[in-house]
Design an enzyme around this catalytic site. Structure first.
Site, short mmCIF file in Angstrom:
data_model
loop_
_atom_site.label_atom_id
_atom_site.label_comp_id
_atom_site.label_asym_id
_atom_site.label_seq_id
_atom_site.Cartn_x
_atom_site.Cartn_y
_atom_site.Cartn_z
N HIS A 262 37.31 55.09 9.22
CA HIS A 262 37.62 53.65 9.18
C HIS A 262 38.85 53.36 10.02
O HIS A 262 39.53 54.27 10.48
CB HIS A 262 37.89 53.20 7.74
CG HIS A 262 39.15 53.76 7.15
ND1 HIS A 262 39.26 55.07 6.73
CD2 HIS A 262 40.37 53.21 6.94
CE1 HIS A 262 40.48 55.29 6.27
NE2 HIS A 262 41.19 54.17 6.39
N ASP A 264 42.37 50.79 9.60
CA ASP A 264 43.05 49.94 8.62
C ASP A 264 43.18 48.53 9.19
O ASP A 264 43.53 48.38 10.36
CB ASP A 264 44.44 50.49 8.30
CG ASP A 264 44.37 51.88 7.68
OD1 ASP A 264 43.29 52.29 7.23
OD2 ASP A 264 45.41 52.56 7.66
N HIS A 313 40.33 56.81 11.64
CA HIS A 313 40.71 58.05 10.96
C HIS A 313 39.84 58.29 9.74
O HIS A 313 39.13 57.40 9.28
CB HIS A 313 42.20 58.02 10.59
CG HIS A 313 42.62 56.82 9.80
ND1 HIS A 313 42.89 55.60 10.36
CD2 HIS A 313 42.77 56.64 8.48
CE1 HIS A 313 43.21 54.74 9.41
NE2 HIS A 313 43.15 55.34 8.26
N ARG A 323 45.32 67.22 -2.02
CA ARG A 323 46.15 66.48 -1.08
C ARG A 323 46.53 65.17 -1.76
O ARG A 323 45.71 64.55 -2.43
CB ARG A 323 45.34 66.17 0.19
CG ARG A 323 46.05 65.20 1.16
CD ARG A 323 45.16 64.90 2.37
NE ARG A 323 45.71 63.82 3.18
CZ ARG A 323 46.57 63.99 4.18
NH1 ARG A 323 46.98 65.20 4.51
NH2 ARG A 323 47.01 62.95 4.87
C1 LIG Z 1 35.40 49.28 2.32
C2 LIG Z 1 36.59 48.74 2.29
C3 LIG Z 1 37.77 49.36 1.61
C4 LIG Z 1 38.92 48.56 2.20
C5 LIG Z 1 38.30 47.18 2.24
C6 LIG Z 1 36.99 47.47 2.95
O1 LIG Z 1 36.01 46.47 2.77
C7 LIG Z 1 37.27 47.68 4.45
C8 LIG Z 1 38.76 48.12 4.69
C9 LIG Z 1 39.26 49.10 3.62
C10 LIG Z 1 40.78 49.27 3.65
C11 LIG Z 1 41.28 50.41 4.55
C12 LIG Z 1 42.82 50.42 4.50
C13 LIG Z 1 43.36 50.29 3.08
O2 LIG Z 1 43.18 51.54 2.40
C14 LIG Z 1 42.63 49.18 2.29
C15 LIG Z 1 43.32 48.93 0.94
C16 LIG Z 1 42.54 47.96 3.13
O3 LIG Z 1 43.28 46.99 3.13
O4 LIG Z 1 41.43 48.02 3.94
C17 LIG Z 1 41.16 49.53 2.22
C18 LIG Z 1 40.24 48.58 1.42
C19 LIG Z 1 40.07 49.02 -0.03
O5 LIG Z 1 40.12 50.22 -0.35
O6 LIG Z 1 39.83 48.13 -0.85
O1 LIG Z 2 45.08 59.88 2.68
C1 LIG Z 2 45.28 59.81 3.88
O2 LIG Z 2 45.85 60.69 4.50
C2 LIG Z 2 44.83 58.57 4.65
C3 LIG Z 2 44.37 57.48 3.73
C4 LIG Z 2 43.88 56.27 4.45
O3 LIG Z 2 43.43 56.32 5.57
C5 LIG Z 2 43.95 54.98 3.76
O4 LIG Z 2 44.38 54.93 2.59
O5 LIG Z 2 43.58 53.95 4.39
FE LIG Z 3 43.31 54.35 6.45
#
Ligand SMILES: C=C1C[C@]23C[C@@]1(O)CC[C@H]2[C@@]12CC[C@H](O)[C@@](C)(C(=O)O1)[C@H]2[C@@H]3C(=O)O
Ligand SMILES: O=C(O)CCC(=O)C(=O)O
Ligand SMILES: [Fe+2]
Length: 381
Positions: A262, A264, A313, A323
């Site tokens: 994914h 961020d 990543h 981890r």
């Molecule tokens: C599948 C998903 C988890 C996420 C929200 C989303 O729809 C797409 C982005 C995902 C992500 C990745 C970065 C962060 O960990 C996170 C909190 C964010 O803001 O976007 C997660 C979201 C999540 O885990 O709810």
């Molecule tokens: O746990 C990690 O090292 C990365 C986690 C991550 O990519 C995330 O929380 O969006």
């Molecule tokens: Fe991430």
């Protein structure tokens, strides 16, 4: 500690095409570059199976995957005279870099790790009392709201003390010493926010922007939407199971996917982990670069209007060791307007994406799956 400044496709849109757009993988018909990633943020891919687009069955072949070790850029924040240039260079090349001498006290880092481990080591029934993560709280295996699954447990916490009551939340997280938990998280968030703002200001300086605080001001806003996430990847308890072609939960070698591929969505991510490897970034389709664990550094990933890369990543679990990572996702207020800084828009390099608010971008991201691309949805016609 590593600062993982993840991409927020916010500010800079460049016209430089993402290398990933040039390749068409089995899983993605096209990919776009991140708008604004400064650092190793993740990139966005459009990952609908091509079969669903053309209506025929895909040939059953394995996804080619290569692991390639490279030296990732390091930025020493104590060497200010060179930091701005190094950050911009790292963002342009990788969208991801390591930060050392960041000034976050080790005691603070250790205390967050200790509190996190105390929580994740609790019996499952106790941990569930801190869930579900909607959006804040404890989650296990389910990531987001659209069916993504990984071998990970996590705690999602609001990082803005004006909007999120850490003390109240801590009562369902720590039955032992909730005040200690909330103190550690609040102090860590404050320290990381300073690091993020310093990096964003160095980026602005490196980009010779007239307003050196244009980025950091959004994170310092009283209503910033930043988030803190603790991730816990247990060691392998059962042999990895390859689940067909479902890339949302797959096995890679002796590991399982802890957190699937994914990027961020926020402006910048700062990531710190214990000394267990597992994080990988992808600069090229099918090529994964391991990011060696370094508990005293921070990894950063961020974004700009196509000028900087946005790093994709993922995390693979370690078969033998747990981890734990802590990610601070720096995000602007929901109403903040995201547009290319004027310095980055020229007749030769026009804005690639239409302006949007963080609320708009965030809700798009949250309506999609982890590996889906989002930025193309905001592309200028
Ligand atoms: C599948 C998903 C988890 C996420 C929200 C989303 O729809 C797409 C982005 C995902 C992500 C990745 C970065 C962060 O960990 C996170 C909190 C964010 O803001 O976007 C997660 C979201 C999540 O885990 O709810
Ligand atoms: O746990 C990690 O090292 C990365 C986690 C991550 O990519 C995330 O929380 O969006
Ligand atoms: Fe991430």
């Amino acid at each position: 500690m590593y600062l993982l400044l993840q991409h927020i496709p916010l500010w800079f849109m460049s016209t430089k095409p993402d290398r990933r757009m040039e390749s068409i993988s089995r899983h993605s018909l096209f990919r776009d570059n991140k708008l604004f990633s400064l650092s190793p943020s993740l990139s966005h891919y459009h990952t609908k199976p091509w079969t669903s687009m053309v209506g025929v069955a895909a040939p059953p072949r394995a996804r080619p995957e290569k692991i390639q070790a490279i030296d990732l850029p390091v930025v020493d924040l104590s060497r200010r005279s060179e930091a701005a240039g190094r950050i911009v260079a790292a963002c342009e090349k990788y969208g991801f870099f390591k930060v050392v001498n960041h000034g976050v006290p080790w005691e603070l880092v250790a205390s967050v790790e200790e509190q996190g481990l105390m929580f994740f080591n609790k019996p499952s029934a106790d941990k569930l009392k801190a869930g579900p993560a909607n959006p804040y709280g404890y989650g296990s295996k389910n990531i987001g709201f659209n069916g993504d699954i990984g071998e990970v447990e996590y705690l999602l916490l609001g990082a803005n003390p004006n909007l999120f009551d850490m003390s109240q939340r801590a009562k369902s997280i720590s039955n032992h010493d909730p005040e200690k938990f909330s103190w550690a998280m609040r102090a860590y968030i404050a320290a990381l926010r300073d690091v993020v703002c310093e990096i964003l200001e160095l980026m602005a300086e490196g980009l010779t922007m007239a307003d050196g605080s244009a980025f950091s001001r959004m994170i310092r806003a009283a209503d910033d939407d930043s988030v803190l996430r603790l991730n816990y990847y247990p060691p392998l308890s059962s042999p990895p199971i390859a689940i067909g072609r479902d890339r949302r939960k797959e096995a890679v070698g002796d590991s399982k996917v802890g957190f699937g591929e994914h990027s961020d969505p926020q402006i910048l991510t700062v990531l710190r982990s214990n000394d267990v490897d597992g994080l990988q970034i992808s600069l090229e389709d099918g090529v994964w670069i391991p990011v060696p664990a370094d508990p005293i550094a921070l990894w950063i990933n961020a974004m700009t209007n196509g000028r900087f890369l946005s790093v994709r990543h993922r995390v693979l679990t370690n078969p033998n060791k747990m981890r734990m990572s802590v990610a601070y996702f720096a995000a602007p207020p929901l109403h903040a307007r995201i547009a290319s800084p004027p310095e980055l828009v020229t007749p030769q390099r026009p804005a690639l994406y239409r302006p949007f608010t963080w609320a708009e971008y965030k809700s798009t991201a949250y309506s999609l799956q982890l590996s889906d691309t989002r930025l193309n949805l905001f592309r200028m016609a």
